[in-house]
Design an enzyme around this catalytic site. Structure first.
Site, mmCIF file in Angstrom:
data_model
loop_
_atom_site.group_PDB
_atom_site.id
_atom_site.type_symbol
_atom_site.label_atom_id
_atom_site.label_comp_id
_atom_site.label_asym_id
_atom_site.label_seq_id
_atom_site.Cartn_x
_atom_site.Cartn_y
_atom_site.Cartn_z
ATOM 1 N N GLY A 1 0.817 -1.221 0.000
ATOM 2 C CA GLY A 1 0.000 0.000 0.000
ATOM 3 C C GLY A 1 0.845 1.263 0.000
ATOM 4 O O GLY A 1 0.547 2.223 -0.720
ATOM 5 N N CYS A 2 1.895 1.255 0.779
ATOM 6 C CA CYS A 2 2.766 2.434 0.855
ATOM 7 C C CYS A 2 3.520 2.634 -0.450
ATOM 8 O O CYS A 2 3.706 3.769 -0.899
ATOM 9 C CB CYS A 2 3.723 2.307 2.033
ATOM 10 S SG CYS A 2 2.852 2.284 3.621
ATOM 11 N N THR A 3 3.927 1.548 -1.080
ATOM 12 C CA THR A 3 4.607 1.643 -2.364
ATOM 13 C C THR A 3 3.658 2.208 -3.422
ATOM 14 O O THR A 3 4.040 3.099 -4.194
ATOM 15 C CB THR A 3 5.167 0.276 -2.794
ATOM 16 O OG1 THR A 3 6.102 -0.164 -1.796
ATOM 17 C CG2 THR A 3 5.855 0.356 -4.139
ATOM 18 N N VAL B 1 3.308 6.105 -2.715
ATOM 19 C CA VAL B 1 4.442 6.957 -3.092
ATOM 20 C C VAL B 1 4.672 6.955 -4.601
ATOM 21 O O VAL B 1 5.082 7.966 -5.164
ATOM 22 C CB VAL B 1 5.748 6.628 -2.327
ATOM 23 C CG1 VAL B 1 5.568 6.831 -0.830
ATOM 24 C CG2 VAL B 1 6.283 5.260 -2.647
#
Length: 151
Positions: free
Chosen positions: A45-47, A50
């Site tokens: 999710g964070c990838t 960003v």
């Protein structure tokens, strides 16, 4: 969780990025700042989040925004995240959680019936005078830039 709302003065934070550079709210006076908080570098999710911001970075810059990401990851982990995804913006390594606490994004979370403390994915858009003008509590990781640009 956060008690901050649109119209509030943003907390005067101080944090260190992946290269050891100090960032504080006053550095962004006269600029619009997208301050986004994410749970953990290099997770799916964070990838996605960003990379969506990276892919829309030029549009965001043209609209006058500066970007600054924050998580509790180490500077080394943040640098690897930047290198792997070719991110053009800095990431604060808030291992002490001072910035996380100042913005009220650290707190109880639930996953698979288990409760634990962690970072709530949130984004604060701060205007040129340090006032919160947009607060995104339900971040769409694959379409985050559009959420920011909608308002």
């Amino acid at each position: 969780m956060t008690h901050l709302k649109v119209g509030d003065q943003a907390p005067n934070f101080v944090g260190i990025d992946q290269e050891g550079v100090k960032h504080e709210l006053s550095d962004y006076k006269g600029k619009k700042l997208i301050l986004f908080f994410y749970p953990k570098a290099s997770t799916p999710g964070c990838t996605a989040e960003v990379c969506n911001l990276r892919d829309n970075y030029q549009v965001l810059k043209e609209k006058g925004y500066e970007l600054l990401g924050v998580s509790a990851d180490s500077a080394t982990r943040q640098q690897k995240f930047i290198d792997k995804n070719k991110l053009p913006f800095p990431l604060l390594a808030d291992e002490s959680k001072e910035v996380l606490h100042a913005f009220g994004v650290w707190g109880p979370k639930k996953f698979m019936g288990r409760t634990y403390d962690g970072i709530h994915r949130m984004t604060f858009v701060i205007d040129e005078n340090g006032v919160i003008v947009q607060l995104i509590e339900k971040v769409k990781t694959k379409d985050h830039a559009a959420q920011i640009l909608e308002s």
